[in-house]
Design a protein around this motif. Structure first.
Motif, PDB file in Angstrom:
ATOM      1  N   THR A   1      32.978 -17.093  -5.046  1.00 61.47           N
ATOM      2  CA  THR A   1      31.638 -16.684  -4.617  1.00 61.47           C
ATOM      3  C   THR A   1      30.923 -15.922  -5.725  1.00 61.47           C
ATOM      4  OG1 THR A   1      32.775 -14.915  -3.485  1.00 61.47           O
ATOM      5  CG2 THR A   1      31.802 -16.601  -2.120  1.00 61.47           C
TER       6      THR A   1
ATOM      7  N   SER B   1      29.716 -18.572  -7.994  1.00 65.28           N
ATOM      8  CA  SER B   1      28.666 -19.402  -7.396  1.00 65.28           C
ATOM      9  C   SER B   1      27.345 -18.660  -7.280  1.00 65.28           C
ATOM     10  CB  SER B   1      29.075 -19.866  -6.000  1.00 65.28           C
ATOM     11  OG  SER B   1      30.147 -20.726  -6.073  1.00 65.28           O
TER      12      SER B   1
ATOM     13  N   PHE C   1      25.683 -19.012 -10.440  1.00 67.23           N
ATOM     14  CA  PHE C   1      25.328 -20.418 -10.587  1.00 67.23           C
ATOM     15  C   PHE C   1      24.090 -20.747  -9.770  1.00 67.23           C
ATOM     16  CE2 PHE C   1      25.298 -24.883  -9.817  1.00 67.23           C
ATOM     17  CZ  PHE C   1      25.701 -25.414 -11.021  1.00 67.23           C
ATOM     18  N   ASN C   2      24.047 -20.193  -8.573  1.00 66.41           N
ATOM     19  CA  ASN C   2      22.910 -20.411  -7.696  1.00 66.41           C
ATOM     20  C   ASN C   2      21.610 -19.922  -8.297  1.00 66.41           C
ATOM     21  OD1 ASN C   2      22.760 -21.584  -5.218  1.00 66.41           O
ATOM     22  ND2 ASN C   2      24.228 -20.147  -4.362  1.00 66.41           N
TER      23      ASN C   2
ATOM     24  N   SER D   1      27.052 -22.183 -15.407  1.00 69.45           N
ATOM     25  CA  SER D   1      28.401 -21.714 -15.115  1.00 69.45           C
ATOM     26  C   SER D   1      28.699 -20.493 -15.953  1.00 69.45           C
ATOM     27  CB  SER D   1      29.416 -22.802 -15.435  1.00 69.45           C
ATOM     28  OG  SER D   1      28.999 -24.010 -14.872  1.00 69.45           O
TER      29      SER D   1
ATOM     30  N   SER E   1      35.181 -23.843  -6.366  1.00 71.62           N
ATOM     31  CA  SER E   1      33.762 -24.064  -6.118  1.00 71.62           C
ATOM     32  C   SER E   1      33.365 -25.510  -6.391  1.00 71.62           C
ATOM     33  CB  SER E   1      32.902 -23.078  -6.911  1.00 71.62           C
ATOM     34  OG  SER E   1      33.224 -23.118  -8.257  1.00 71.62           O
TER      35      SER E   1
ATOM     36  N   LEU F   1      29.409 -27.280  -5.860  1.00 71.28           N
ATOM     37  CA  LEU F   1      28.921 -26.307  -6.831  1.00 71.28           C
ATOM     38  C   LEU F   1      27.654 -25.630  -6.320  1.00 71.28           C
ATOM     39  CD1 LEU F   1      30.306 -25.697  -9.449  1.00 71.28           C
ATOM     40  CD2 LEU F   1      28.740 -27.214 -10.616  1.00 71.28           C
ATOM     41  N   GLY F   2      27.676 -24.317  -6.296  1.00 73.47           N
ATOM     42  CA  GLY F   2      26.474 -23.578  -5.939  1.00 73.47           C
ATOM     43  C   GLY F   2      26.385 -23.210  -4.468  1.00 73.47           C
ATOM     44  N   SER F   3      27.293 -23.737  -3.644  1.00 76.46           N
ATOM     45  CA  SER F   3      27.225 -23.397  -2.225  1.00 76.46           C
ATOM     46  C   SER F   3      28.227 -22.294  -1.914  1.00 76.46           C
ATOM     47  CB  SER F   3      27.520 -24.647  -1.394  1.00 76.46           C
ATOM     48  OG  SER F   3      28.141 -24.280  -0.196  1.00 76.46           O
ATOM     49  N   LEU F   4      27.750 -21.185  -1.340  1.00 71.14           N
ATOM     50  CA  LEU F   4      28.665 -20.068  -1.065  1.00 71.14           C
ATOM     51  C   LEU F   4      29.674 -20.384   0.039  1.00 71.14           C
ATOM     52  CD1 LEU F   4      26.425 -16.898  -1.480  1.00 71.14           C
ATOM     53  CD2 LEU F   4      27.935 -17.975  -3.121  1.00 71.14           C
TER      54      LEU F   4
ATOM     55  N   ALA G   1      32.178 -22.687  -1.347  1.00 69.57           N
ATOM     56  CA  ALA G   1      33.117 -22.036  -2.259  1.00 69.57           C
ATOM     57  C   ALA G   1      34.259 -21.392  -1.483  1.00 69.57           C
ATOM     58  CB  ALA G   1      32.390 -20.984  -3.095  1.00 69.57           C
TER      59      ALA G   1
END
Lengths: 291, 290
Positions: free
Chosen positions: B22, B25, B28-29, B34, B228, B233-236, B239
């Motif tokens: 998290t 991510s 990343f979000n 990364s 992740s 990728l990017g979703s909590l 992840a």
């Protein structure tokens, strides 16, 4: 004298690997944090083929490079279609996997204590010829159709796609070329130091290569080579600073990224045309160099 | 019964991976890159927890507090030296990569300078494991699971319900529009870095409790990355699910094939996942923006 030739040989071997990273990172904008693992594949395969199976080098080195390319194909296949972050994450995992494999497969690789007894064949001459050949080939590649496609993909993937460039294919080509070159660097390395162990090929080494490429200039092969000489020569000159090496590196690069993001030379290349211009109008050429 | 035991150990391991995933991510979000300095940040804050708190005989809570605070502070510092200028000058996002890799080298270099190649151990914070109906449950696992779960729930609440969280979501969606709506983008990004750093500090302490402290322990961050990727990728939430799945898979694999080959198999699992379902479990599809 022998100390200098030792340092020079090591730098030339690094130049080979960094040229590979240049194709991938500098030209195509992809980051491989497992590039050193491909060097490990090159080093170990060639070493094992020669020491355990008594193959001649002329067979073992191409075999090692070929194996690395095949593995690169497997690693690259799922990632080239996705956004660029995936290739760095996947290669990072790949590097860890290779290190684990080398540590565990003790009967073949010698495990954590390393692979010994590799004959010392890489001389300064061989390293120099290899580096020169690789650099020449890559500079040809850069000015070829594929090279320009790579640069287009790096600058703007969507635009490149809409111009009819097959983006996954271009990425794959760049990845495989860099893998082949780095694996060849691994062969040179193994047959120079006569000993390899898994700790030599961690992600820190891959990161160091990426840093060298960016320090020299994002799209300049000349810059990458120059910065390889500077950044790997510097610690040899300043031996008393050895333990601060990583920190000095990092601070230098952070300064460059913050204040001169295009690197030392930016996009400038040392070509015959530029050399000629350098002699013709010394002042004008200076100004252009700074550009 | 054996399966239940794997499940318990797996969830305990997975909750640490979830913290890593998290934290990663989150950045990343917001910035769409990364953050490779995350692992070294974990190492740095775990070691500062050791040298400031645990090494002086302080207990678990002060150690966690010191590490979390260090993680948050160093992360904020990293944002300032490595990412701020790239952001404000709108340089190519490629530089985020290089910056974060460099930052990771810097953190690790500092740790190596201090400790060399030595191993350190946190003092034993916990007593014997509980025995419940034939299953062994380590006390450390229970504490780690509870604290991780609390931290993640707090994070979820913050992102979903608070004003800062809403700002964070809108900045991740579109920086320029968010700034036009009167959101202080820089402040929001700083906030994300603070939270991500705090999570890294927490994860660092837990890794130190589970294993040992050594300068390259940051490479465990790979597990968080893999989690992740599996989760999307990017979703909590992805992840967290990915991390739990990875934890359970890994403990099962380790007991079958031994710990040596486990990284190889987790890597293969990730490759297969990318081939079959590249968007991950949560199915978030992030395209590179033009």
């Amino acid at each position: 004298m022998s100390l200098y030739s030792h340092i020079l040989t090591q730098i030339l071997i690094t130049v080979v690997s960094v040229s590979g990273v240049f194709v991938l990172t500098g030209m195509t904008g992809m980051f491989s944090l497992g590039q050193a693992a491909f060097m490990a594949i090159g080093a170990y395969t060639s070493g094992i083929l020669v020491t355990k199976l008594a193959m001649p080098i002329i067979v073992a080195w191409p075999a090692a490079v070929l194996l690395a390319v095949l593995v690169g194909l497997i690693v690259g296949l799922p990632t080239v279609r996705l956004r660029r972050d995936y290739i760095s994450l996947v290669t990072l995992g790949f590097g860890e996997a290779i290190t684990a494999l080398l540590n565990r497969a003790t009967t073949i690789t010698g495990g954590a204590s390393g692979l010994t007894g590799i004959p010392k064949r890489t001389t300064l001459l061989i390293a120099f010829v290899s580096a020169a050949a690789v650099v020449t080939l890559i500079s040809f590649f850069k000015s070829s159709k594929y090279g320009r496609q790579c640069i287009a993909v790096r600058s703007d993937e969507l635009a490149a796609k809409s111009m009819g460039i097959n983006v996954p294919r271009v990425k794959m080509i760049a990845f495989l070329i860099s893998v082949a070159v780095t694996a060849y660097g691994g062969c040179l390395y193994a047959f120079y130091t006569a000993y390899v162990d898994p700790t030599l090929f961690g992600w820190q080494r891959s990161a160091e290569w990426i840093i060298m490429v960016f320090f020299g200039g994002v799209n300049s092969l000349t810059g990458s080579i120059l910065s390889t000489f500077v950044l790997s020569g510097l610690p040899e000159v300043l031996r008393f600073l050895q333990s601060y090496r990583a920190i000095i590196y990092a601070v230098l690069v952070l300064l460059v990224i913050n204040f001169r993001p295009s690197g030392m030379l930016g996009e400038w290349e040392l070509t015959p045309k530029h050399i000629k211009r350098l002699f013709k109008r010394p002042k004008g050429a200076r100004a252009q160099e700074v550009d | 019964m054996q399966i239940l035991q794997y499940l318990i150990n797996g969830i305990a391991l997975g909750s640490v991976y979830a913290l890593i995933a998290t934290g990663f991510s989150l950045i990343f979000n917001v910035l769409k890159f990364s953050n490779f300095s995350h692992g070294a940040l974990m190492t740095l804050s775990a070691f500062s927890g050791y040298f400031i708190a645990a090494g002086n005989g302080w207990g678990l809570v002060p150690t966690i507090l010191v590490s979390v605070l260090t993680g948050a502070a160093v992360s904020l510092f990293g944002e300032f030296v490595a990412f701020r200028r790239i952001l404000t000058h709108n340089t190519s996002p490629v530089y985020f990569f290089v910056s974060s890799i460099t930052l990771g080298t810097l953190y690790e270099g500092i740790v190596v300078l201090k400790v060399g190649a030595n191993f350190y151990n946190y003092p034993r914070f916990f007593g014997k494991p509980y025995r419940i109906a034939g299953l062994f449950v380590a006390r450390s696992d229970i504490i780690i699971f509870c604290i991780s779960a609390a931290a993640l729930l707090l994070l979820a609440y913050m992102i979903r319900k608070t004003k800062t969280g809403r700002a964070l979501r809108s900045v991740s969606f579109d920086r320029d529009t968010a700034s036009l709506m009167g959101i202080n983008v820089t402040r929001t990004i700083q906030f994300a870095f603070i939270v991500s750093g705090a999570l890294a500090g927490l994860a660092g302490v837990f890794l130190g409790i589970n294993y040992t402290l050594y300068p390259t322990m940051g490479s465990i961050v790979v597990k968080g990355f893999i989690a992740s990727v599996i989760g999307g990728l990017g979703s909590l939430p992805g992840a967290i699910i990915g991390a739990m799945l990875l934890g359970i898979l890994e403990t099962t694999l380790i007991s079958i094939i031994g710990s040596g080959y486990a990284p190889v198999f987790t890597f293969v699992i990730m490759l297969v996942f990318l081939l079959v379902r590249p968007r991950g479990i949560a199915g978030s599809n992030i395209q590179e923006k033009a």
